[in-house]
Design a protein around this motif. Sequence first.
Motif, short mmCIF file in Angstrom:
data_model
loop_
_atom_site.label_atom_id
_atom_site.label_comp_id
_atom_site.label_asym_id
_atom_site.label_seq_id
_atom_site.Cartn_x
_atom_site.Cartn_y
_atom_site.Cartn_z
N MET A 187 0.81 -1.22 0.00
CA MET A 187 0.00 0.00 0.00
C MET A 187 0.84 1.28 0.00
SD MET A 187 -3.18 0.15 -0.32
CE MET A 187 -3.51 1.69 -1.13
N GLY A 188 2.12 1.13 0.32
CA GLY A 188 2.97 2.32 0.35
C GLY A 188 3.41 2.79 -1.03
N VAL B 286 2.97 4.03 -5.02
CA VAL B 286 2.04 4.90 -5.74
C VAL B 286 1.11 4.08 -6.63
CG1 VAL B 286 1.87 6.87 -7.28
CG2 VAL B 286 3.81 6.67 -5.73
N ILE C 239 -2.64 -5.73 3.45
CA ILE C 239 -3.06 -4.33 3.66
C ILE C 239 -3.83 -3.83 2.43
CG2 ILE C 239 -2.24 -1.98 4.05
CD1 ILE C 239 -0.05 -3.15 5.76
N ALA D 75 -7.28 -5.17 2.75
CA ALA D 75 -8.14 -4.43 3.69
C ALA D 75 -8.61 -3.12 3.08
CB ALA D 75 -7.39 -4.19 4.99
N VAL D 76 -7.69 -2.41 2.41
CA VAL D 76 -8.06 -1.14 1.78
C VAL D 76 -9.06 -1.40 0.65
CG1 VAL D 76 -7.18 0.86 0.51
CG2 VAL D 76 -5.88 -0.04 2.42
N GLN E 79 -11.21 -3.84 0.39
CA GLN E 79 -12.52 -4.15 0.97
C GLN E 79 -13.26 -2.88 1.35
OE1 GLN E 79 -11.25 -6.76 4.12
NE2 GLN E 79 -11.90 -8.59 3.03
N GLU E 80 -12.49 -1.99 1.98
CA GLU E 80 -13.09 -0.72 2.42
C GLU E 80 -13.59 0.09 1.22
OE1 GLU E 80 -13.30 1.58 6.18
OE2 GLU E 80 -13.00 -0.49 5.68
N ALA F 290 -3.02 -15.34 -2.24
CA ALA F 290 -1.76 -15.93 -1.74
C ALA F 290 -0.72 -14.82 -1.73
CB ALA F 290 -1.30 -17.07 -2.63
N ASP F 291 0.22 -14.91 -0.83
CA ASP F 291 1.22 -13.84 -0.78
C ASP F 291 2.49 -14.18 -1.56
OD1 ASP F 291 2.28 -15.68 0.93
OD2 ASP F 291 3.04 -14.20 2.35
N ARG F 292 2.60 -15.40 -2.07
CA ARG F 292 3.76 -15.77 -2.90
C ARG F 292 3.40 -15.55 -4.36
NH1 ARG F 292 8.19 -16.08 0.33
NH2 ARG F 292 7.02 -15.61 2.21
N TYR G 290 5.26 -8.40 -11.78
CA TYR G 290 6.56 -8.96 -12.12
C TYR G 290 6.32 -10.07 -13.15
CZ TYR G 290 8.23 -6.35 -8.08
OH TYR G 290 8.53 -5.34 -7.19
N GLU H 206 2.83 6.13 -16.29
CA GLU H 206 2.15 7.19 -15.56
C GLU H 206 0.68 7.31 -15.92
OE1 GLU H 206 4.43 10.76 -15.75
OE2 GLU H 206 2.99 11.80 -14.47
N TYR I 132 -1.43 6.42 -13.09
CA TYR I 132 -1.71 7.46 -12.09
C TYR I 132 -2.74 8.45 -12.62
CZ TYR I 132 3.04 5.79 -11.04
OH TYR I 132 4.14 5.02 -10.83
#
Lengths: 292, 432
Positions: free
Chosen positions: B243-244, B246, B277, B280-281, B283-284, B308-310, B337, B378, B381
């Motif tokens: 989430m950190g 951009v 994270i 969760a964002v 879902q919100e 899955a996180d892998r 990736y 870009e 964004y």
Amino acid sequence: MMHNPGSRTATFVFAGIFLALSIWQLAAGHIALTVDGLGVLTGAGLTLALFSFLYDDNPLFKIAEHLYVGVAAAYGLALVWFQVILADLVNPIFFSTATIRQLWVLIVPSVLGILLIMRIVPKFSWLSRISFSYVVGFGAGISIPAYIASQLLEQVHPTLAPALGWDGGDKFILIAAIVLIAVAYLVSRRGGGDLGMNSWFGPTLLSVVFLICYFQGVGAASLVLVGVAAVLFYFFFSVEHTGAVGAISRVGIWFLMIAFGASFGFTVMARISLLIGRMQFLLGDWLHLLKI
Amino acid sequence: MQRLTQFACIAALFWTGTALASDAVETATGSKTPLPDSVRALPPPLPTQIRAADVPSDNGKAVVVTWLPDASTPSLVRYQVGVATNPSGPYYFGGEAPAAGPIVKDDPKIFGWSPVNPDHQFLVVSSYMVPPATPDGNPERVELRPDQTYYLRFAVVGDSASAELAAPMSVTPRQNWIKLHKLNNLIFGLFFGVVILSFIEFARRNPNMFIRKIAGLDAVEEALGRATEMGKPVYFVHGLNSMGEVSAIASVNILGRVARRVAQFDTTLKVMNNDPIVLAVSQEVVREACIDVGRPDAYVPDNVMFVADRQFSYAAAVDGMMMRERPATVMLMGYFYAEALLFAETGNVVGAIQIAATDSYTQIPFFITTCDYTLIGEELYAASAYLAREPKLLGSLRGQDVGKAVLIAILTIGTALELAGIHWLTHLVAPL
């Protein structure tokens, strides 16, 4: 479970190939019934199960997929437990001589982590926003200065850097090139087109200028400069891409596509090497047809 | 280990206060061609103007020694610095530089762009090696500390002889509040910050600010409409970013707009995540989008899922779901990736309309070849601003355009100034 004939075929073909070849390898004594041997058989089986997806979705692929997700989740949990929670939290707090003052650096993040988990309790889910705001705010605060350094200065300075070594002859050629480009633009405008693509004259002269520059040694610098500027023009969003801006941004697209093409080829080569690795495993470690 | 042993030997020599003996020198230069005997016996000339100073704009853990090498110095010599906390010693090995080592004008980070003595050589000393207490021990590296006065001995070590500055120099490293060499970073940060904030304010007063069409975004409506007509789900697949980043924030903004339209059309939206994270964002965001359009019942928490996180287990699971559910629309948003092509190829196989947006330079080509629409870099964004039409995003976008114009100007003017032999603009954008 098997709704379509493709699924059934893929299952039987891949399972049959795997069983037949594995039994043959075991019977021939190439693979022993040891931990290593079972590891090779499992690896080969899962590789074939995943490859079977190339034909159609089937139960073999589903088994491999679910196993993959499950193992990844379990591995991730074990990793977090042993390397983060135990190593960085439980041991320092309960089994070290650190003072309370030293432990603040562990307690505050832990509380934020617990607040994050509050999402699963609807009544207290609002508490997780505190942690989210911290994560997003902290991420932005850390990344903005780093972005200026890495995405701005680290890009702009090397673009200018090749010009630092230019001698008098290089400078003359570059100025001549700029004049020729300006002439190309003016001439092609008079012809009703623009510098870009509606007239043959502009692109042709532009290409000749670049070739001359390239063979005279200032090509890299001038090409990089023109490319960077043109690509930046393409990423202007608050200006309509018509007229001169449109023409330059189209040059930018050319640069982008050439770069993407090169990147595509490079990445495909890397993927092929991954495939070669898998084939070496199947034909070498499993079937012993390759002597590596 | 060999290096540490060498350090230990040299440090021990400093400690005994003797000139550096031939054993240590031969360890370091044993592979070099020996000098004639008549020359070997002569100590190399000491350089002049030897000075020690605190390194500016640092954390107070380094000092720098500068000197003007003698023109007749043989090329095989090395300059060494011994460090002590007391003028009478013991002196420990602090570092060494070859005869053809760096010169002052090579390091603007320490000496600035216009140093007083540009051709002096220099050596930065940030630690010293304390020899082991026992023969089988390892030497210990000790970092310099702020506000502690250190005494430095300077020596020139030749093939078999050495010369040493008679009197030690004293220097005290100091901590600095500001890294002056990073001032350009601050200037650009403030400049772009002010520009973007100004345009945000401008966008608040002029909500109809122009943004050019982005082809892929115009296709979003069509793609969602197609899913509605076919009665099949829309897949929104997040990249592997946290989430950190951009791209994750932009993806979530786009997700909000997509979720609104999907809720209005009463279509199923499935959001795939690999980061808790981002999950969760997401879902919100989806929940709020459903509430905003008056369809809170359209929000199904299980449809915004953690897969899955892998990396490749995520890819395998999403591909499997795609093959079984055959979504009408697949949106791939964020930083991807190697799994990018796996997603896009599977989406292509199931016949979905695919809209991809990524700032991952290496994966854009794969999306271009397999997806119906691709937002490049870009544009991802810009897409969130285009869809949301919020003053903050619109103003940011316009501000970034101004920033790009400034960069083009810097590149053009900078090249022209370089052609004229003027370097200040190049120095201004140098990342130090």
